[in-house]
Design an enzyme around this catalytic site. Structure first.
Site, PDB file in Angstrom:
ATOM      1  N   ARG A 122     -23.035 -34.192 -15.506  1.00 35.16           N
ATOM      2  CA  ARG A 122     -22.762 -35.637 -15.554  1.00 35.16           C
ATOM      3  C   ARG A 122     -22.623 -36.156 -16.987  1.00 35.16           C
ATOM      4  O   ARG A 122     -21.989 -37.181 -17.223  1.00 35.16           O
ATOM      5  CB  ARG A 122     -23.823 -36.398 -14.759  1.00 35.16           C
ATOM      6  CG  ARG A 122     -23.458 -36.430 -13.281  1.00 35.16           C
ATOM      7  CD  ARG A 122     -24.644 -36.623 -12.397  1.00 35.16           C
ATOM      8  NE  ARG A 122     -25.362 -35.387 -12.225  1.00 35.16           N
ATOM      9  CZ  ARG A 122     -26.660 -35.281 -12.013  1.00 35.16           C
ATOM     10  NH1 ARG A 122     -27.395 -36.341 -11.964  1.00 35.16           N
ATOM     11  NH2 ARG A 122     -27.209 -34.097 -11.858  1.00 35.16           N
ATOM     12  N   GLU A 166     -39.672 -26.105 -13.779  1.00 38.47           N
ATOM     13  CA  GLU A 166     -40.939 -26.099 -13.048  1.00 38.47           C
ATOM     14  C   GLU A 166     -41.312 -24.656 -12.700  1.00 38.47           C
ATOM     15  O   GLU A 166     -42.447 -24.226 -12.868  1.00 38.47           O
ATOM     16  CB  GLU A 166     -40.760 -26.943 -11.786  1.00 38.47           C
ATOM     17  CG  GLU A 166     -42.052 -27.443 -11.225  1.00 38.47           C
ATOM     18  CD  GLU A 166     -41.816 -28.322 -10.016  1.00 38.47           C
ATOM     19  OE1 GLU A 166     -40.647 -28.714  -9.778  1.00 38.47           O
ATOM     20  OE2 GLU A 166     -42.790 -28.594  -9.310  1.00 38.47           O
TER      21      GLU A 166
HETATM   22  P1  AMP Z   1     -34.924 -32.569 -17.631  1.00 42.96           P
HETATM   23  O1  AMP Z   1     -34.532 -31.301 -18.343  1.00 42.96           O
HETATM   24  O2  AMP Z   1     -36.171 -32.402 -16.800  1.00 42.96           O
HETATM   25  O3  AMP Z   1     -35.024 -33.740 -18.581  1.00 42.96           O
HETATM   26  O4  AMP Z   1     -33.781 -32.896 -16.571  1.00 42.96           O
HETATM   27  C1  AMP Z   1     -32.606 -33.501 -16.976  1.00 42.96           C
HETATM   28  C2  AMP Z   1     -31.405 -32.996 -16.240  1.00 42.96           C
HETATM   29  O5  AMP Z   1     -31.652 -32.890 -14.844  1.00 42.96           O
HETATM   30  C3  AMP Z   1     -30.260 -33.961 -16.405  1.00 42.96           C
HETATM   31  O6  AMP Z   1     -29.056 -33.216 -16.633  1.00 42.96           O
HETATM   32  C4  AMP Z   1     -30.217 -34.748 -15.117  1.00 42.96           C
HETATM   33  O7  AMP Z   1     -28.885 -34.965 -14.714  1.00 42.96           O
HETATM   34  C5  AMP Z   1     -30.978 -33.905 -14.111  1.00 42.96           C
HETATM   35  N1  AMP Z   1     -32.017 -34.659 -13.376  1.00 42.96           N
HETATM   36  C6  AMP Z   1     -33.355 -34.464 -13.475  1.00 42.96           C
HETATM   37  N2  AMP Z   1     -34.030 -35.292 -12.672  1.00 42.96           N
HETATM   38  C7  AMP Z   1     -33.112 -36.062 -12.042  1.00 42.96           C
HETATM   39  C8  AMP Z   1     -33.167 -37.145 -11.091  1.00 42.96           C
HETATM   40  N3  AMP Z   1     -34.330 -37.621 -10.615  1.00 42.96           N
HETATM   41  N4  AMP Z   1     -32.009 -37.702 -10.686  1.00 42.96           N
HETATM   42  C9  AMP Z   1     -30.815 -37.258 -11.163  1.00 42.96           C
HETATM   43  N5  AMP Z   1     -30.692 -36.248 -12.049  1.00 42.96           N
HETATM   44  C10 AMP Z   1     -31.813 -35.651 -12.495  1.00 42.96           C
END
Ligand code: AMP
Length: 182
Positions: free
Chosen positions: A67, A104
């Site tokens: 995205r 995770e």
């Molecule tokens: P993180 O590495 O945990 O910060 O996760 C970020 C990535 O996961 C981004 O590319 C987001 O598009 C996706 N992502 C994580 N959690 C969500 C959520 N609740 N809703 C939509 N996309 C998410």
């Protein structure tokens, strides 16, 4: 630079749809397709980001799969700079640099092309993604930009999930701007 007004922030927030238990139980997925197909919301967001970064001397916008590609490439054309994709391992066809990050359960890896910044010395790069949760992906992306000898001038997100505190670690390496803090 003009900050968004409360009613504009609410408009953007309300254009994003919550999908409960997707892709798995317990996750509230922020579905931005309902912002993208709303020309007023998508236009407001992109005009705001253009206004915010137009005087920042940015050489490239780098977007995180997938995205981040949508917002990043739209913003890159508005800023009249090139766009660089940061992709999941194994998707980029030329020579790559990789960075691993923890999930995770287990690890994942993202990659960038070695020549992504076209040999421009210390290119100024704006990193963009739709959402920051734990910050693992964004931290790995900032590492990649640094390894590619470029300079991450700001990391920009449409949505920051504050309770996960993903920005905390990221702020040690770059400045951060989140349009919506939830
Ligand atoms: P993180 O590495 O945990 O910060 O996760 C970020 C990535 O996961 C981004 O590319 C987001 O598009 C996706 N992502 C994580 N959690 C969500 C959520 N609740 N809703 C939509 N996309 C998410």
């Amino acid at each position: 630079m003009k900050e968004l007004e409360k009613k504009e922030l609410d408009f953007l927030l309300n254009s994003i749809r919550d999908i409960k238990d997707f892709p798995k139980q317990g996750i509230v997925f922020k579905d931005i397709t309902t912002l993208l197909n709303n020309k007023e919301a998508f236009g407001l967001l992109m005009n705001h980001l253009h206004d915010r970064y137009k005087d920042s001397k940015i050489d490239f916008v780098a977007g995180i799969e997938s995205r981040g590609f949508i917002f990043g490439s739209a913003l890159a054309t508005k800023l009249n700079v090139g766009f660089v994709p940061i992709r999941k391992k194994g998707k980029l066809p030329f020579t790559t640099i990789g960075a691993k990050y923890s999930l995770e359960y287990g690890v994942d890896e993202i990659e960038i092309h070695t020549d992504a910044f076209r040999d421009i010395e210390h290119a100024n790069v704006l990193l963009i993604d739709d959402l920051i949760a734990t910050g693992g992906t964004a931290n790995a992306a900032v590492n990649l930009i640094k390894t590619a000898k470029a300079n991450c001038v700001d990391a920009c997100f449409l949505i920051e999930l504050r309770f996960l505190e993903g920005v905390k670690e990221l702020l040690k390496h770059t400045s951060v701007y989140s349009v919506l803090k939830i």
